[in-house]
Design a protein around this motif. Sequence first.
Motif, short mmCIF file in Angstrom:
data_model
loop_
_atom_site.label_atom_id
_atom_site.label_comp_id
_atom_site.label_asym_id
_atom_site.label_seq_id
_atom_site.Cartn_x
_atom_site.Cartn_y
_atom_site.Cartn_z
N ILE A 163 -1.18 -4.07 2.66
CA ILE A 163 -0.41 -3.14 1.82
C ILE A 163 -0.03 -3.80 0.50
CG2 ILE A 163 1.76 -1.87 1.63
CD1 ILE A 163 1.76 -1.58 4.64
N LYS A 165 2.78 -3.20 -2.42
CA LYS A 165 4.04 -2.49 -2.60
C LYS A 165 4.74 -2.97 -3.86
CE LYS A 165 6.82 -2.00 0.93
NZ LYS A 165 7.63 -2.27 2.16
N ARG A 174 2.82 6.13 -10.69
CA ARG A 174 2.23 6.56 -9.42
C ARG A 174 2.41 5.49 -8.35
NH1 ARG A 174 -2.84 6.47 -7.03
NH2 ARG A 174 -3.77 5.43 -8.82
N PHE A 175 2.34 4.23 -8.75
CA PHE A 175 2.49 3.13 -7.79
C PHE A 175 3.89 3.12 -7.18
CE2 PHE A 175 2.93 -1.68 -7.19
CZ PHE A 175 2.29 -1.67 -5.96
N ASP A 178 4.35 6.33 -4.95
CA ASP A 178 3.58 6.35 -3.70
C ASP A 178 4.16 5.45 -2.63
OD1 ASP A 178 1.86 8.17 -4.76
OD2 ASP A 178 0.22 6.76 -5.14
N TRP A 181 0.39 1.17 -1.24
CA TRP A 181 -1.05 1.43 -1.27
C TRP A 181 -1.73 0.58 -0.21
CZ3 TRP A 181 -2.21 1.09 -7.27
CH2 TRP A 181 -1.69 2.24 -7.89
N HIS A 188 -11.33 -3.79 -2.41
CA HIS A 188 -10.37 -2.69 -2.56
C HIS A 188 -9.01 -3.23 -2.99
CE1 HIS A 188 -8.44 1.14 -0.65
NE2 HIS A 188 -8.56 1.25 -1.95
N LEU A 192 -7.07 -2.22 -6.44
CA LEU A 192 -5.73 -1.65 -6.43
C LEU A 192 -4.75 -2.52 -7.20
CD1 LEU A 192 -5.42 -0.35 -2.74
CD2 LEU A 192 -5.79 1.00 -4.81
N GLU A 195 -5.17 -1.94 -10.85
CA GLU A 195 -4.58 -0.66 -11.23
C GLU A 195 -3.05 -0.75 -11.27
OE1 GLU A 195 -4.74 4.09 -9.97
OE2 GLU A 195 -5.84 2.60 -8.80
N ALA A 196 -2.48 -1.43 -10.26
CA ALA A 196 -1.02 -1.57 -10.22
C ALA A 196 -0.51 -2.36 -11.42
CB ALA A 196 -0.61 -2.24 -8.92
N HIS A 248 5.70 8.82 3.02
CA HIS A 248 6.57 8.78 1.84
C HIS A 248 8.00 9.14 2.24
CE1 HIS A 248 3.02 8.27 -0.47
NE2 HIS A 248 2.58 9.50 -0.33
#
Length: 439
Positions: A163, A165, A174-175, A178, A181, A188, A192, A195-196, A248
Amino acid sequence: METPDGGIDPAAPTRQRGAIVIGGDYRGLGVVRSLGRRGIPLCVVTDEYRLAGLSRYVDRRLKWPANESDQLKFLLDLAAHRGLAGWVLFPTGDETASLIARNHACLASRFTLTTPPWETLRWAYNKQLTYRLARQLGIPSPLTCYPKNREELVRLECSFPIILKPAHKRNPSRFTRDKAWLAADRDHMLALYDEACTMIERGAIMLQELIPGAGASQFSFAALCAEGKPLASLVAIRQRQHPLDFGHSSSYVESIEQPEVERLGRSVLGAIRFNGLAEVEFKRDPRDGIFKLLDINPRVWGWHTLGARAGVDFSYLAWQLANGVTLNEARGRAGVRWMRAITDVAAAVEQFRAGHLSLRGYLRSLRGPLEFAIWAPDDPLPSLCEIPSLMRTNFSIRRTLARPDSAAVRPRGTDPQVLPRGADLIDDASGLHSDSPVA
């Protein structure tokens, strides 16, 4: 009644003081109904959510500024020019609680506060500090690391899934919305992470092991505290959540007796001498049966209205405590349930498909005593305005049922791998201040 500079007049009778609820979602709606049913004047300051402002109990409705730089000025104006000096402030989100905590002295001279100052609240707001506190208290928590850069991630030895976080939610994105992730493999994870990094500073990105289990593995100790001593409390289990693995939000919660969760929760809140409302979340790890600390929510939480039906109306008790009323210690009774129907239908469908819930079991869970998050016969308008959302949810469910290979549900027999204790993923929060609330 206020002083010329907008401060509180100590002679003003508390019965004339109302409450300012910051946040318009169902958490704020719960506070509004608790206080409004007792005739307490209410001002709701709505953000992107308008639900709480639709309640029949609201006297004034105002719009919360989007920019943090304007929010403190807005609050000061409420006291100085809108006749709300001395009113009780109820933040319903992490960022509003943080804003009030960081300006505690200034706001306490103008309002009656229900949240502690920053030196206390930061241990809940910043998860790096939360997990440090857990170590100092000897309370287990998920294995976590805080990579300084991408190169550290490339070298990280760990098992997957894992994960990502945010340590805090200071910058909305969005991070942060959410909550977490899930990375299936190293490529992956790196994608991520990249992107974070566009949404939050690198130092606030955490990598954490995924503890197996869905909502029924998650427990909470909820309390109203004075100097770390719970005056009203209960323990609850998150029977259903949406999405299934790390939701969530809760969709179906039940109050229970669980002495170990209560003991751990009291230890956490006592160590930081917490004042106000808080929910301490734990997850029971099926690999060793141990409760592990996940979060501390230092304000009203999603299912706080369960408390009123269980005998501890957290919002009203917090209003009384803030206004100097002496409270006797009380514990909520077990066996009371809370449901947010709009998400619980979707959560139940996920559990049906995963083989964790039968139709009979679902129908049995609808028996009382049951508190609904939004529906209330004395205040129906917010519920009616949720109907479009419910229709969208039902449409989404039908699309999910039409896809047997839907990624929304993990197939049976594919539980996540665990992270080896000897891996590089360690509980390390170096780089933070070394001060400690633990004596």
